[in-house]
Motif scaffolding. Structure first.
Motif, PDB file in Angstrom:
ATOM      1  N   ASN A 156       3.721   6.412  -5.053  1.00 53.20           N
ATOM      2  CA  ASN A 156       3.683   6.707  -6.486  1.00 53.20           C
ATOM      3  C   ASN A 156       2.469   7.558  -6.865  1.00 53.20           C
ATOM      4  OD1 ASN A 156       6.091   5.393  -7.018  1.00 53.20           O
ATOM      5  ND2 ASN A 156       5.083   3.425  -7.178  1.00 53.20           N
ATOM      6  N   ILE A 157       1.335   7.304  -6.248  1.00 55.07           N
ATOM      7  CA  ILE A 157       0.142   8.123  -6.510  1.00 55.07           C
ATOM      8  C   ILE A 157       0.379   9.565  -6.040  1.00 55.07           C
ATOM      9  CG2 ILE A 157      -2.264   8.517  -5.823  1.00 55.07           C
ATOM     10  CD1 ILE A 157      -2.605   5.447  -5.815  1.00 55.07           C
ATOM     11  N   LEU A 158       0.930   9.727  -4.835  1.00 59.17           N
ATOM     12  CA  LEU A 158       1.190  11.073  -4.315  1.00 59.17           C
ATOM     13  C   LEU A 158       2.167  11.840  -5.208  1.00 59.17           C
ATOM     14  CD1 LEU A 158       1.458  10.317  -0.486  1.00 59.17           C
ATOM     15  CD2 LEU A 158      -0.363  11.591  -1.658  1.00 59.17           C
ATOM     16  N   ALA A 184       6.279  14.192  -3.461  1.00 60.86           N
ATOM     17  CA  ALA A 184       5.221  14.057  -2.461  1.00 60.86           C
ATOM     18  C   ALA A 184       5.182  12.670  -1.827  1.00 60.86           C
ATOM     19  CB  ALA A 184       3.870  14.399  -3.086  1.00 60.86           C
ATOM     20  N   GLY A 185       5.655  11.680  -2.520  1.00 59.83           N
ATOM     21  CA  GLY A 185       5.650  10.319  -1.978  1.00 59.83           C
ATOM     22  C   GLY A 185       6.866   9.968  -1.149  1.00 59.83           C
ATOM     23  N   THR A 186       7.735  10.921  -0.912  1.00 59.45           N
ATOM     24  CA  THR A 186       8.997  10.644  -0.226  1.00 59.45           C
ATOM     25  C   THR A 186       8.815  10.092   1.175  1.00 59.45           C
ATOM     26  OG1 THR A 186      10.235  12.213  -1.526  1.00 59.45           O
ATOM     27  CG2 THR A 186      11.131  11.698   0.620  1.00 59.45           C
ATOM     28  N   ALA A 223       0.838  -1.205   0.000  1.00 62.91           N
ATOM     29  CA  ALA A 223       0.000   0.000   0.000  1.00 62.91           C
ATOM     30  C   ALA A 223       0.875   1.258   0.000  1.00 62.91           C
ATOM     31  CB  ALA A 223      -0.931  -0.010   1.208  1.00 62.91           C
ATOM     32  N   SER A 224       1.989   1.218   0.719  1.00 57.20           N
ATOM     33  CA  SER A 224       2.881   2.371   0.791  1.00 57.20           C
ATOM     34  C   SER A 224       3.571   2.650  -0.543  1.00 57.20           C
ATOM     35  CB  SER A 224       3.951   2.156   1.872  1.00 57.20           C
ATOM     36  OG  SER A 224       3.355   2.053   3.140  1.00 57.20           O
ATOM     37  N   VAL A 225       3.986   1.585  -1.243  1.00 63.45           N
ATOM     38  CA  VAL A 225       4.605   1.758  -2.561  1.00 63.45           C
ATOM     39  C   VAL A 225       3.617   2.434  -3.507  1.00 63.45           C
ATOM     40  CG1 VAL A 225       5.487   0.539  -4.607  1.00 63.45           C
ATOM     41  CG2 VAL A 225       6.232  -0.166  -2.327  1.00 63.45           C
TER      42      VAL A 225
END
Length: 188
Positions: A25-27, A44-46, A19-21
């Motif tokens: 990527n979505i963020l 943003a996904g950092t 879910a985090s990966v």
């Protein structure tokens, strides 16, 4: 921790990792670069990507390296469906290579450590730093071009290290409170 609890914990970590990966990527697809403090910016996904580097270590501890690789591939496949393809491609390449670097650092240190102790924190911290640098350089270079690496590298590392510190603190709390490991030789 008994074998059943260890497996259940491992599969929970796998679910959170995947879910985090995807979320990272979505963020990044939706918001691009955001402030991370100290006047720096990062994708943003950092923060979420930093968490995945630490979660990877937990998955290795509970289920092994092959499950980590399968989780990375599953996260990549879902990312291709839910985020921009160039972000997903950069993510999978960066995660796979940084996984090898992380494994090379984490495994030898972790073999001499107990969950939640100082050596465990050192293993997570050192492997996260190495993994974060490799992941960041590859991700930025593939997704945004080589010119994006140097300007964004400090912010990316700050964001990922915030997440890793949070994970180490959580591991320390869990090891003391939930697993009831002694602190400085005193049982709770």
């Amino acid at each position: 921790m008994n074998t059943t609890s260890k497996r259940v914990t491992g599969w929970i970590l796998v679910a959170v990792f995947i879910a985090s990966v995807v979320l990272a990527n979505i963020l990044t697809t939706q918001y691009g670069f955001v402030p991370v403090g100290f006047g720096l910016t990062a994708t943003a996904g950092t923060y979420v990507a930093g968490l995945t580097l630490a979660l990877r270590d937990g998955i290795q501890d509970t289920l092994g390296k092959w499950v980590v690789i399968a989780a990375i591939l599953a996260g990549a496949a879902l990312s291709f469906l839910m985020s921009a393809p160039f972000i997903a491609l950069a993510s999978v390449v960066a995660f796979m290579v940084s996984e090898i670097a992380d494994y090379a650092v984490y495994t030898p240190i972790r073999q001499r450590a107990r969950f939640g102790d100082r050596k465990w924190a050192l293993a997570v911290g050192a492997s996260t730093v190495v993994g974060a640098v490799v992941d960041t350089v590859l991700f930025l270079g593939i997704a945004f071009g080589p010119a994006a690496i140097l300007p964004a590298l400090p912010g990316q590392l700050v964001g990922k290290l915030w997440a890793a510190v949070a994970f180490v603190l959580l591991g320390w709390v869990v090891s003391r409170a939930v697993l009831r490991k002694p602190v400085h030789g005193v049982n709770p």
